[in-house]
Design an enzyme around this catalytic site. Structure first.
Site, short mmCIF file in Angstrom:
data_model
loop_
_atom_site.label_atom_id
_atom_site.label_comp_id
_atom_site.label_asym_id
_atom_site.label_seq_id
_atom_site.Cartn_x
_atom_site.Cartn_y
_atom_site.Cartn_z
N ASP A 14 0.95 -1.13 0.06
CA ASP A 14 -0.10 0.16 0.13
C ASP A 14 0.97 1.31 -0.14
OD1 ASP A 14 -2.27 1.56 0.11
OD2 ASP A 14 -2.64 1.08 2.35
N HIS A 31 2.24 3.12 -9.01
CA HIS A 31 2.41 1.51 -9.19
C HIS A 31 3.55 1.31 -10.10
CE1 HIS A 31 -1.63 1.82 -7.35
NE2 HIS A 31 -2.12 2.55 -8.60
N LEU A 125 12.02 -19.69 -4.64
CA LEU A 125 11.20 -19.02 -4.07
C LEU A 125 9.70 -19.39 -4.83
CD1 LEU A 125 10.39 -16.52 -2.14
CD2 LEU A 125 10.57 -15.14 -4.15
#
Ligand code: FPP
Length: 244
Positions: A14, A31, A125
Protein backbone atom coordinates in the site's frame (compact mmCIF):
# COMPACT_ATOMS: atom_id res chain seq x y z
CA UNK A 1 8.42 -20.48 22.04
CA UNK A 2 9.57 -17.68 19.80
CA UNK A 3 9.04 -17.87 16.09
CA UNK A 4 12.16 -18.48 14.03
CA UNK A 5 12.60 -17.32 10.45
CA UNK A 6 9.42 -16.56 8.52
CA UNK A 7 8.89 -19.11 5.75
CA UNK A 8 5.86 -17.48 4.12
CA UNK A 9 5.60 -13.69 3.95
CA UNK A 10 2.48 -11.96 2.56
CA UNK A 11 2.47 -8.27 1.65
CA UNK A 12 -0.22 -5.63 1.07
CA UNK A 13 1.78 -3.18 -1.04
CA UNK A 14 0.00 0.00 0.00
CA UNK A 15 1.00 3.62 -0.56
CA UNK A 16 1.82 3.79 -4.27
CA UNK A 17 -0.80 6.47 -4.92
CA UNK A 18 0.43 8.72 -2.09
CA UNK A 19 4.04 8.23 -3.16
CA UNK A 20 3.14 9.53 -6.63
CA UNK A 21 0.82 12.32 -5.48
CA UNK A 22 3.55 13.71 -3.19
CA UNK A 23 5.73 14.03 -6.26
CA UNK A 24 2.92 15.59 -8.33
CA UNK A 25 2.93 12.49 -10.53
CA UNK A 26 -0.07 10.46 -11.75
CA UNK A 27 -0.97 7.58 -9.40
CA UNK A 28 0.08 5.07 -12.04
CA UNK A 29 3.67 6.33 -11.68
CA UNK A 30 3.50 5.12 -8.08
CA UNK A 31 2.35 1.67 -9.19
CA UNK A 32 5.19 1.58 -11.75
CA UNK A 33 7.66 2.35 -8.99
CA UNK A 34 5.85 -0.30 -6.93
CA UNK A 35 6.70 -2.95 -9.52
CA UNK A 36 10.40 -2.03 -9.16
CA UNK A 37 10.09 -2.33 -5.39
CA UNK A 38 8.46 -5.72 -5.82
CA UNK A 39 11.35 -6.89 -8.01
CA UNK A 40 13.87 -5.81 -5.34
CA UNK A 41 11.73 -7.41 -2.64
CA UNK A 42 11.70 -10.76 -4.47
CA UNK A 43 15.50 -10.66 -4.58
CA UNK A 44 15.71 -9.63 -0.92
CA UNK A 45 13.41 -12.51 0.07
CA UNK A 46 15.57 -14.99 -1.84
CA UNK A 47 18.70 -13.65 -0.12
CA UNK A 48 17.04 -13.96 3.30
CA UNK A 49 15.81 -17.51 2.79
CA UNK A 50 12.09 -16.68 2.65
CA UNK A 51 10.40 -19.63 0.93
CA UNK A 52 7.08 -18.12 -0.14
CA UNK A 53 6.12 -14.52 -0.97
CA UNK A 54 2.48 -13.64 -1.60
CA UNK A 55 1.60 -10.13 -2.79
CA UNK A 56 -1.69 -8.32 -3.31
CA UNK A 57 -1.35 -6.72 -6.75
CA UNK A 58 -5.00 -6.09 -7.71
CA UNK A 59 -8.02 -6.66 -5.52
CA UNK A 60 -11.57 -7.53 -6.55
CA UNK A 61 -12.46 -4.02 -5.30
CA UNK A 62 -9.78 -2.21 -7.35
CA UNK A 63 -12.09 -2.28 -10.40
CA UNK A 64 -13.86 0.66 -8.75
CA UNK A 65 -10.80 2.93 -9.18
CA UNK A 66 -10.66 5.57 -11.96
CA UNK A 67 -10.53 3.95 -15.41
CA UNK A 68 -7.07 5.30 -16.23
CA UNK A 69 -5.65 3.82 -13.02
CA UNK A 70 -7.23 0.41 -13.69
CA UNK A 71 -5.95 0.37 -17.26
CA UNK A 72 -2.55 1.56 -16.00
CA UNK A 73 -2.38 -1.42 -13.61
CA UNK A 74 -3.31 -3.80 -16.44
CA UNK A 75 -0.62 -2.22 -18.66
CA UNK A 76 1.91 -2.78 -15.87
CA UNK A 77 0.78 -6.38 -15.59
CA UNK A 78 1.16 -6.90 -19.37
CA UNK A 79 4.63 -5.34 -19.28
CA UNK A 80 5.62 -7.46 -16.30
CA UNK A 81 4.39 -10.62 -18.03
CA UNK A 82 6.40 -9.73 -21.14
CA UNK A 83 9.61 -8.64 -19.41
CA UNK A 84 9.90 -10.12 -15.95
CA UNK A 85 8.96 -13.78 -16.30
CA UNK A 86 12.25 -14.83 -17.91
CA UNK A 87 14.49 -13.21 -15.26
CA UNK A 88 12.27 -14.57 -12.49
CA UNK A 89 12.54 -18.03 -14.04
CA UNK A 90 16.32 -17.76 -14.30
CA UNK A 91 16.33 -16.76 -10.64
CA UNK A 92 14.55 -19.96 -9.60
CA UNK A 93 11.18 -18.35 -8.83
CA UNK A 94 8.02 -20.47 -9.11
CA UNK A 95 5.13 -18.18 -10.10
CA UNK A 96 1.44 -18.51 -9.30
CA UNK A 97 -1.27 -16.04 -10.24
CA UNK A 98 -4.04 -16.18 -7.70
CA UNK A 99 -7.53 -14.79 -8.24
CA UNK A 100 -10.72 -14.82 -10.29
CA UNK A 101 -9.65 -15.32 -13.90
CA UNK A 102 -13.22 -15.13 -15.22
CA UNK A 103 -12.94 -11.33 -15.10
CA UNK A 104 -9.68 -11.22 -17.07
CA UNK A 105 -8.98 -11.23 -20.81
CA UNK A 106 -7.96 -14.47 -22.57
CA UNK A 107 -4.59 -12.87 -23.33
CA UNK A 108 -3.86 -12.13 -19.68
CA UNK A 109 -5.03 -15.61 -18.65
CA UNK A 110 -2.81 -17.19 -21.30
CA UNK A 111 0.12 -15.17 -19.92
CA UNK A 112 -0.58 -16.51 -16.44
CA UNK A 113 -0.80 -20.13 -17.66
CA UNK A 114 2.42 -19.79 -19.66
CA UNK A 115 4.37 -18.21 -16.77
CA UNK A 116 3.14 -20.85 -14.32
CA UNK A 117 4.05 -23.71 -16.67
CA UNK A 118 7.52 -22.29 -17.39
CA UNK A 119 8.41 -21.83 -13.71
CA UNK A 120 6.62 -24.85 -12.17
CA UNK A 121 9.80 -26.79 -11.38
CA UNK A 122 11.61 -23.85 -9.70
CA UNK A 123 12.24 -24.21 -5.99
CA UNK A 124 14.12 -21.13 -4.76
CA UNK A 125 11.07 -18.96 -4.00
CA UNK A 126 7.34 -19.43 -4.58
CA UNK A 127 5.87 -16.09 -5.65
CA UNK A 128 2.08 -15.82 -5.49
CA UNK A 129 0.77 -12.73 -7.27
CA UNK A 130 -2.82 -12.10 -6.19
CA UNK A 131 -4.57 -10.41 -9.10
CA UNK A 132 -8.34 -9.87 -9.21
CA UNK A 133 -8.27 -11.54 -5.82
CA UNK A 134 -10.47 -11.16 -2.76
CA UNK A 135 -10.45 -13.24 0.42
CA UNK A 136 -14.23 -13.65 0.33
CA UNK A 137 -14.12 -14.74 -3.31
CA UNK A 138 -11.50 -17.33 -2.36
CA UNK A 139 -13.61 -18.84 0.43
CA UNK A 140 -16.73 -18.94 -1.77
CA UNK A 141 -14.92 -20.55 -4.72
CA UNK A 142 -13.37 -23.12 -2.38
CA UNK A 143 -16.75 -23.97 -0.83
CA UNK A 144 -18.28 -24.27 -4.31
CA UNK A 145 -15.55 -26.71 -5.35
CA UNK A 146 -16.09 -28.82 -2.23
CA UNK A 147 -19.82 -28.88 -2.97
CA UNK A 148 -19.27 -29.73 -6.65
CA UNK A 149 -17.16 -32.72 -5.61
CA UNK A 150 -19.98 -33.87 -3.31
CA UNK A 151 -17.68 -33.83 -0.26
CA UNK A 152 -18.74 -33.05 3.28
CA UNK A 153 -18.14 -29.42 4.15
CA UNK A 154 -15.24 -29.21 6.60
CA UNK A 155 -12.32 -26.90 7.38
CA UNK A 156 -9.93 -29.41 5.82
CA UNK A 157 -12.01 -29.71 2.63
CA UNK A 158 -12.25 -25.92 2.22
CA UNK A 159 -8.58 -25.41 3.00
CA UNK A 160 -7.60 -27.95 0.33
CA UNK A 161 -9.64 -26.01 -2.26
CA UNK A 162 -8.41 -22.49 -1.47
CA UNK A 163 -6.38 -20.72 -4.12
CA UNK A 164 -3.25 -20.93 -1.93
CA UNK A 165 -3.60 -24.67 -1.13
CA UNK A 166 -0.09 -25.23 -2.57
CA UNK A 167 1.60 -23.36 0.30
CA UNK A 168 1.27 -23.25 4.10
CA UNK A 169 -0.49 -20.25 5.65
CA UNK A 170 1.55 -17.02 5.86
CA UNK A 171 3.71 -16.66 8.97
CA UNK A 172 4.00 -12.90 8.57
CA UNK A 173 1.78 -10.31 6.89
CA UNK A 174 3.38 -6.96 6.12
CA UNK A 175 1.19 -4.01 5.20
CA UNK A 176 2.95 -0.83 4.14
CA UNK A 177 1.47 2.65 3.85
CA UNK A 178 0.48 3.15 7.49
CA UNK A 179 -3.02 1.63 7.31
CA UNK A 180 -3.90 -1.19 9.69
CA UNK A 181 -6.46 -3.20 7.75
CA UNK A 182 -6.71 -6.57 6.04
CA UNK A 183 -8.75 -5.19 3.09
CA UNK A 184 -10.21 -8.55 2.03
CA UNK A 185 -6.76 -10.11 1.54
CA UNK A 186 -6.18 -13.72 2.69
CA UNK A 187 -9.11 -13.86 5.11
CA UNK A 188 -8.97 -17.59 5.79
CA UNK A 189 -5.22 -17.99 5.71
CA UNK A 190 -4.39 -15.09 8.06
CA UNK A 191 -6.13 -16.70 11.07
CA UNK A 192 -2.84 -17.15 13.00
CA UNK A 193 -0.52 -14.94 10.97
CA UNK A 194 1.55 -12.28 12.73
CA UNK A 195 0.54 -8.82 11.44
CA UNK A 196 3.20 -6.14 10.87
CA UNK A 197 2.33 -2.59 9.82
CA UNK A 198 4.93 -0.29 8.32
CA UNK A 199 4.54 3.45 7.75
CA UNK A 200 6.79 3.26 4.70
CA UNK A 201 4.98 3.79 1.41
CA UNK A 202 5.43 0.69 -0.74
CA UNK A 203 7.75 2.33 -3.34
CA UNK A 204 10.06 3.31 -0.45
CA UNK A 205 10.04 -0.12 1.21
CA UNK A 206 13.59 -1.47 1.07
CA UNK A 207 15.81 -4.25 2.37
CA UNK A 208 16.23 -2.55 5.78
CA UNK A 209 12.42 -2.35 6.16
CA UNK A 210 12.10 -6.03 5.27
CA UNK A 211 14.82 -6.88 7.78
CA UNK A 212 12.97 -4.90 10.49
CA UNK A 213 9.77 -6.85 9.76
CA UNK A 214 11.55 -10.22 9.78
CA UNK A 215 13.36 -9.36 13.03
CA UNK A 216 10.05 -8.28 14.63
CA UNK A 217 8.51 -11.59 13.51
CA UNK A 218 11.40 -13.64 14.90
CA UNK A 219 10.77 -12.15 18.35
CA UNK A 220 7.04 -12.95 18.35
CA UNK A 221 5.67 -15.78 20.44
CA UNK A 222 3.23 -17.78 18.31
CA UNK A 223 0.69 -19.39 20.57
CA UNK A 224 -1.94 -20.67 18.12
CA UNK A 225 -4.62 -20.29 20.79
CA UNK A 226 -2.56 -21.99 23.56
CA UNK A 227 -0.87 -20.47 26.60
CA UNK A 228 2.80 -19.56 26.92
CA UNK A 229 3.30 -22.27 29.56
CA UNK A 230 1.82 -24.94 27.31
CA UNK A 231 4.09 -23.88 24.49
CA UNK A 232 7.27 -24.03 26.53
CA UNK A 233 6.43 -27.63 27.44
CA UNK A 234 5.07 -28.67 24.07
CA UNK A 235 7.84 -27.59 21.70
CA UNK A 236 7.28 -27.11 18.02
CA UNK A 237 4.61 -29.69 17.39
CA UNK A 238 1.82 -27.28 18.35
CA UNK A 239 0.26 -26.55 15.07
CA UNK A 240 1.32 -29.07 12.50
CA UNK A 241 2.63 -27.40 9.39
CA UNK A 242 2.40 -23.86 10.78
CA UNK A 243 4.65 -24.33 13.80
CA UNK A 244 7.46 -21.87 13.22
C1 FPP B 1 -2.11 0.05 -3.19
O1 FPP B 1 -1.61 1.37 -3.17
C2 FPP B 1 -1.54 -0.67 -4.29
C3 FPP B 1 -2.26 -1.24 -5.30
C4 FPP B 1 -3.71 -1.15 -5.42
C5 FPP B 1 -1.59 -1.95 -6.38
C6 FPP B 1 -0.30 -2.58 -6.01
C7 FPP B 1 0.38 -2.98 -7.23
C8 FPP B 1 1.71 -2.97 -7.43
C9 FPP B 1 2.73 -2.61 -6.42
C10 FPP B 1 2.26 -3.36 -8.69
C11 FPP B 1 1.42 -4.39 -9.29
C12 FPP B 1 2.16 -5.43 -9.94
C13 FPP B 1 1.75 -5.90 -11.12
C14 FPP B 1 2.43 -7.09 -11.67
C15 FPP B 1 0.66 -5.24 -11.86
P1 FPP B 1 -2.63 2.55 -3.30
O2 FPP B 1 -2.81 2.86 -4.75
O3 FPP B 1 -3.92 2.22 -2.59
O4 FPP B 1 -1.88 3.71 -2.58
P2 FPP B 1 -2.52 4.87 -1.71
O5 FPP B 1 -3.10 4.21 -0.49
O6 FPP B 1 -1.34 5.73 -1.39
O7 FPP B 1 -3.54 5.56 -2.56
Amino acid sequence: MHASAAHHVAIVMDGNGRWATRRLLPRVAGHKQGVDTLKRCVQACIERGVGVLTVFAFSSENWGRPTDEVSGLFDLLATALAKEIKPLHENGVQLHFIGDRSGLSPKVCAGFVEAEALTAANRRLVLNVCFNYGGRWDIVQAAARVQARGEDMSEEAIEASLALAHVPAPDLLIRTGGEQRISNFLLWQLAYTELYFSDALWPDFGGADLDAALAWYAARERRFGKTSAQLSGAGDAMHGRQAA
